[in-house]
Design an enzyme around this catalytic site. Structure first.
Site, short mmCIF file in Angstrom:
data_model
loop_
_atom_site.label_atom_id
_atom_site.label_comp_id
_atom_site.label_asym_id
_atom_site.label_seq_id
_atom_site.Cartn_x
_atom_site.Cartn_y
_atom_site.Cartn_z
N ARG A 92 -0.27 9.96 -12.60
CA ARG A 92 -0.99 10.20 -11.34
C ARG A 92 -0.38 11.41 -10.65
O ARG A 92 0.81 11.44 -10.36
CB ARG A 92 -0.91 8.97 -10.44
CG ARG A 92 -1.55 9.19 -9.08
CD ARG A 92 -1.44 7.99 -8.17
NE ARG A 92 -1.94 8.34 -6.84
CZ ARG A 92 -1.24 8.21 -5.71
NH1 ARG A 92 -0.01 7.71 -5.75
NH2 ARG A 92 -1.75 8.59 -4.55
N HIS A 136 -3.30 14.67 -1.15
CA HIS A 136 -2.01 14.04 -0.90
C HIS A 136 -1.27 14.89 0.13
O HIS A 136 -0.18 15.38 -0.10
CB HIS A 136 -1.21 13.89 -2.20
CG HIS A 136 -0.10 12.87 -2.13
ND1 HIS A 136 0.03 11.84 -3.03
CD2 HIS A 136 0.93 12.75 -1.27
CE1 HIS A 136 1.10 11.13 -2.73
NE2 HIS A 136 1.67 11.65 -1.66
N GLU A 181 -2.96 7.53 1.06
CA GLU A 181 -2.37 7.01 2.30
C GLU A 181 -2.90 7.69 3.57
O GLU A 181 -2.15 8.33 4.33
CB GLU A 181 -0.84 7.14 2.23
CG GLU A 181 -0.23 6.38 1.09
CD GLU A 181 1.30 6.48 1.03
OE1 GLU A 181 1.89 7.20 1.85
OE2 GLU A 181 1.89 5.86 0.14
N ASN A 308 -0.30 1.34 -2.51
CA ASN A 308 1.09 1.84 -2.48
C ASN A 308 1.91 0.86 -1.65
O ASN A 308 1.56 0.59 -0.49
CB ASN A 308 1.16 3.23 -1.85
CG ASN A 308 0.59 4.31 -2.73
OD1 ASN A 308 0.14 4.03 -3.85
ND2 ASN A 308 0.62 5.54 -2.25
N TYR A 310 6.08 -0.58 -0.87
CA TYR A 310 7.52 -0.40 -1.06
C TYR A 310 8.35 -1.53 -0.50
O TYR A 310 9.47 -1.76 -0.92
CB TYR A 310 7.96 0.92 -0.40
CG TYR A 310 7.44 2.12 -1.14
CD1 TYR A 310 6.18 2.66 -0.87
CD2 TYR A 310 8.19 2.68 -2.17
CE1 TYR A 310 5.69 3.74 -1.58
CE2 TYR A 310 7.71 3.76 -2.89
CZ TYR A 310 6.45 4.28 -2.59
OH TYR A 310 5.97 5.35 -3.30
N GLU A 371 1.62 3.34 -6.35
CA GLU A 371 3.01 3.72 -6.06
C GLU A 371 3.86 2.49 -5.76
O GLU A 371 3.42 1.63 -5.00
CB GLU A 371 3.13 4.65 -4.84
CG GLU A 371 2.68 6.05 -5.05
CD GLU A 371 2.84 6.89 -3.79
OE1 GLU A 371 3.75 6.59 -2.97
OE2 GLU A 371 2.04 7.82 -3.58
O1 AZF Z 1 8.03 7.49 0.57
C1 AZF Z 1 7.83 7.46 -0.80
C2 AZF Z 1 6.39 7.86 -1.10
N1 AZF Z 1 5.49 7.03 -0.33
N2 AZF Z 1 4.12 7.29 -0.53
C3 AZF Z 1 3.72 8.70 -0.44
C4 AZF Z 1 4.67 9.61 -1.22
O2 AZF Z 1 4.30 10.96 -1.04
C5 AZF Z 1 6.10 9.33 -0.79
O3 AZF Z 1 7.00 10.19 -1.46
#
Ligand code: AZF
Length: 466
Positions: A92, A136, A181, A308, A310, A371
């Protein structure tokens, strides 16, 4: 490249884990243009809001920028070989709008399209499936000079850009992600200004969010029109499952507020065709400039939702006042928990629970984790490889949660680790390393980390099981 599929990194439980995934499950890695490419002033590339933000004193850690980054722009062959050696099924990446339309609209820079042509052809030659993110965060500067995403016209400029790319790559790219995002673009970029373009105006965040979603909806049919019939188009949202710290009514209230702000702000318009009831009032703001038909456009059917994730959100209700949806207090760090270098709690069940919630509450036909990963303090002593056991454990436990989610009915089709390589982590610059491959920036040497070997071993075990 030494045998990178050194499965000795894996435990017997890891081998079991690999076998738990269904045939056809897609394993990949993700990056983004501004974060890895460099080549910022080459071959006709225009400026983006992140070039401008990085050049503004005080905005990015140590004044770092993406001028060189991981120099990916000059290392396509090396990096696609690296992806192949890891055994990736998919990759990706994102398209830098300023490489394609330096002014944001109008004149096409064919050298920019040529770069992505080479990348796509290189991936396909190695049997790696491209997953293309069209936006992005690197908005061309001229569009921001007109107001950027707070202006409705930007949504239309974005759809034109998407069509230009689909016309060039649509004969070979069949997996498209319109936006990455939009919550971050809107809130971090226009609401609190810690990301480009650095605007601090919460109303502007709502307006930008609306136009980002409008751009998404406008682009979907135009991408489809220039892609093969078996193509799929989706969007990637950053989402987090919200947990209550206790049973108090104010905590339950604040869980709902946090969910509305963190998740439903974008999930509801895109997947349900309406904003969350009372959302704007909960923010103490006005509705964005919604025009007739906008929500129908925004909720145009998509083929998958990219997720995405985390960490999780753990909420403890405010008693002294009614908070606003974006000012709910989160629980302070928990002594017994682990945290990444970003200050994010390591909570593997959060990804599993998020996927199950999406499956239960939203009619999504397919999900991809586009992600997931972690930043830890990685050090390289100049030889051998980088030992990153905490990242191995992070990946192992989160991937185990995916298997559980699938078993419980989540229509999960693939997983992309963030990130293939260390890169420019926005306002944190290069201080935060998310890669499964270490980048020694002074030499641009790529060094596979222990987590990279582990991931490659898992993918090999998965392939052997099917
Ligand atoms: O913070 C880690 C990742 N989170 N999502 C978007 C990405 O561009 C970031 O690096």
């Amino acid at each position: 490249m030494q045998d990178i599929h050194n499965m000795s990194q894996l435990t017997s439980a890891d081998l079991e884990l690999a076998r738990a995934f269904p045939e056809g499950f897609l394993w990949g890695a993700a990056t983004a243009s501004y974060q890895i490419e460099g080549g910022a002033f080459e071959d006709g590339r225009g400026s983006s809001i992140w070039d401008d933000f990085s050049a503004t004193p005080g905005k990015v850690f140590q004044g770092e920028n993406g001028n060189v980054a991981a120099d990916h722009y000059h290392r396509l062959a090396e990096d696609t070989e690296l992806m192949s050696s890891l055994g990736l099924g998919a990759y990706r990446f994102s398209i830098a709008w300023p490489r394609i339309l330096p002014e944001g609209r109008g004149a096409i820079n064919n050298a920019g399209l040529d770069f992505y042509d080479r990348l796509v052809d290189g991936l396909l030659a190695k049997g790696i499936t491209p997953y293309v993110t069209l936006y992005h965060w690197d908005l061309p500067s001229p569009l921001q000079q007109e107001g950027g995403w707070v202006k409705r016209e930007t949504a239309f400029a974005y759809a034109d850009f998407a069509e230009v790319v689909a016309k060039r790559l649509g004969d070979r790219v069949t997996n498209w992600i319109t936006l990455n995002e939009p919550w971050c673009s809107a809130y971090l970029g226009y609401g609190i200004g810690i990301h480009a373009p650095g605007v601090q105006d919460r109303q502007a965040a709502l307006d930008a969010g609306h136009h980002l979603m409008l751009g998404h909806g406008l682009a979907v049919p135009r991408i489809r029109a220039h892609s093969a019939p078996n193509s799929q188009v989706g969007i990637t949202l950053n989402l987090a499952h919200v947990y209550a710290n206790d049973e108090r009514p104010e905590t339950q209230r604040d869980v709902a507020l946090a969910d509305a702000f963190s998740n439903r702000w974008f999930l509801d318009p895109i997947l349900r065709g309406h904003y969350t009831e009372g959302f704007f009032e909960q923010l103490g703001l006005n509705a964005p400039p919604v025009q007739d038909g906008d929500l129908a456009t925004i909720s145009t059917p998509i083929d998958f939702l990219g997720v995405n994730n985390y960490t999780r959100l753990l909420v403890k209700g405010n008693t002294e006042r009614i908070p606003l949806a974006d000012q709910v207090s989160l629980v302070a760090p928990i002594p017994s928990a682990c945290y990444t270098e970003m200050g994010w709690e390591v909570y593997p069940n959060g990804l599993r629970d998020l996927l199950l919630r999406l499956t239960k509450d939203y009619a999504v036909s397919k999900l991809y984790v586009t992600e997931n990963g972690a930043a830890f303090k990685d050090a390289w002593n100049g030889n051998g490889h980088v030992s990153d056991p905490r990242r191995v454990d992070y990946l192992r436990t989160h991937i185990a949660g995916l298997a559980e989610a699938i078993q419980q009915g989540a229509p999960l089709r693939g997983y992309f680790v963030w990130s293939l390589m260390d890169n420019f982590e926005w306002a944190e610059g290069y201080s935060k390393r998310f890669g499964i491959v270490y980048i020694d920036y002074p030499t641009q040497k790529r060094v596979v980390k222990e987590s990279g070997y582990w991931y490659a071993g898992l993918l090999k075990a998965f392939n052997q099981a099917h």
